[in-house]
Design a protein around this motif. Sequence first.
Motif, PDB file in Angstrom:
ATOM      1  N   ARG A  40       3.768 -21.260  83.126  1.00 17.25           N
ATOM      2  CA  ARG A  40       3.229 -20.822  84.415  1.00 17.25           C
ATOM      3  C   ARG A  40       2.269 -19.657  84.226  1.00 17.25           C
ATOM      4  O   ARG A  40       1.160 -19.644  84.778  1.00 17.25           O
ATOM      5  CB  ARG A  40       4.366 -20.405  85.352  1.00 17.25           C
ATOM      6  N   ILE A  41       2.651 -18.686  83.404  1.00 21.37           N
ATOM      7  CA  ILE A  41       1.803 -17.522  83.176  1.00 21.37           C
ATOM      8  C   ILE A  41       0.527 -17.903  82.441  1.00 21.37           C
ATOM      9  O   ILE A  41      -0.560 -17.416  82.774  1.00 21.37           O
ATOM     10  CB  ILE A  41       2.581 -16.433  82.403  1.00 21.37           C
ATOM     11  N   ARG A  42       0.636 -18.789  81.470  1.00 17.35           N
ATOM     12  CA  ARG A  42      -0.553 -19.208  80.718  1.00 17.35           C
ATOM     13  C   ARG A  42      -1.541 -19.968  81.587  1.00 17.35           C
ATOM     14  O   ARG A  42      -2.748 -19.887  81.377  1.00 17.35           O
ATOM     15  CB  ARG A  42      -0.134 -20.071  79.535  1.00 17.35           C
ATOM     16  N   GLU A  43      -1.045 -20.719  82.557  1.00 12.96           N
ATOM     17  CA  GLU A  43      -1.919 -21.506  83.428  1.00 12.96           C
ATOM     18  C   GLU A  43      -2.499 -20.683  84.567  1.00 12.96           C
ATOM     19  O   GLU A  43      -3.469 -21.092  85.189  1.00 12.96           O
ATOM     20  CB  GLU A  43      -1.138 -22.685  84.007  1.00 12.96           C
ATOM     21  N   GLU A  44      -1.905 -19.539  84.824  1.00 20.82           N
ATOM     22  CA  GLU A  44      -2.337 -18.693  85.926  1.00 20.82           C
ATOM     23  C   GLU A  44      -3.740 -18.166  85.648  1.00 20.82           C
ATOM     24  O   GLU A  44      -4.030 -17.657  84.576  1.00 20.82           O
ATOM     25  CB  GLU A  44      -1.355 -17.532  86.045  1.00 20.82           C
ATOM     26  N   VAL A  45      -4.597 -18.295  86.622  1.00 20.06           N
ATOM     27  CA  VAL A  45      -5.953 -17.798  86.489  1.00 20.06           C
ATOM     28  C   VAL A  45      -5.930 -16.297  86.764  1.00 20.06           C
ATOM     29  O   VAL A  45      -5.356 -15.852  87.752  1.00 20.06           O
ATOM     30  CB  VAL A  45      -6.901 -18.510  87.478  1.00 20.06           C
ATOM     31  N   GLN A  46      -6.546 -15.544  85.893  1.00 17.79           N
ATOM     32  CA  GLN A  46      -6.574 -14.097  86.047  1.00 17.79           C
ATOM     33  C   GLN A  46      -7.338 -13.714  87.316  1.00 17.79           C
ATOM     34  O   GLN A  46      -8.301 -14.372  87.705  1.00 17.79           O
ATOM     35  CB  GLN A  46      -7.245 -13.454  84.832  1.00 17.79           C
ATOM     36  N   LEU A  47      -6.898 -12.631  87.958  1.00 20.97           N
ATOM     37  CA  LEU A  47      -7.534 -12.150  89.177  1.00 20.97           C
ATOM     38  C   LEU A  47      -9.027 -11.918  88.961  1.00 20.97           C
ATOM     39  O   LEU A  47      -9.849 -12.293  89.793  1.00 20.97           O
ATOM     40  CB  LEU A  47      -6.857 -10.862  89.650  1.00 20.97           C
ATOM     41  N   ALA A  52     -14.525 -13.328  90.236  1.00 26.67           N
ATOM     42  CA  ALA A  52     -15.856 -13.660  89.722  1.00 26.67           C
ATOM     43  C   ALA A  52     -16.320 -15.008  90.250  1.00 26.67           C
ATOM     44  O   ALA A  52     -17.495 -15.168  90.608  1.00 26.67           O
ATOM     45  CB  ALA A  52     -15.851 -13.649  88.200  1.00 26.67           C
ATOM     46  N   LYS A  53     -15.422 -15.961  90.322  1.00 29.73           N
ATOM     47  CA  LYS A  53     -15.767 -17.293  90.833  1.00 29.73           C
ATOM     48  C   LYS A  53     -16.177 -17.212  92.311  1.00 29.73           C
ATOM     49  O   LYS A  53     -17.163 -17.823  92.728  1.00 29.73           O
ATOM     50  CB  LYS A  53     -14.570 -18.228  90.661  1.00 29.73           C
ATOM     51  N   ILE A  54     -15.447 -16.432  93.097  1.00 37.33           N
ATOM     52  CA  ILE A  54     -15.775 -16.252  94.520  1.00 37.33           C
ATOM     53  C   ILE A  54     -17.125 -15.557  94.660  1.00 37.33           C
ATOM     54  O   ILE A  54     -17.956 -15.949  95.480  1.00 37.33           O
ATOM     55  CB  ILE A  54     -14.665 -15.456  95.233  1.00 37.33           C
TER      56      ILE A  54
END
Length: 81
Positions: A40-47, A52-54
């Motif tokens: 779960r932690i590895r798949e979590e996208v960093q804030l 940056a994407k937004i």
Amino acid sequence: MALYIRDNTVDDLASELQKLSKAPNKTEAVRRALQHELDRIREEVQLRERVAKIQDKFRANMGSNKSKFDMKHFIDEMWEL
């Protein structure tokens, strides 16, 4: 190597997880839980990456946030009136 849990609360949680997940023993239940949490932690996208994407989408739709308005020039003109 056997899993030895000293904390009673953690032992109770491991026992409950074992029952609910139908794991063969507490060690397997804890192994699955730890693996699940790591995945779960590895798949979590960093804030930072999400922001940056937004920002990139916003810039694509709205353009740059650099304004051509010169506040100093505006104030100077106001003082001349």
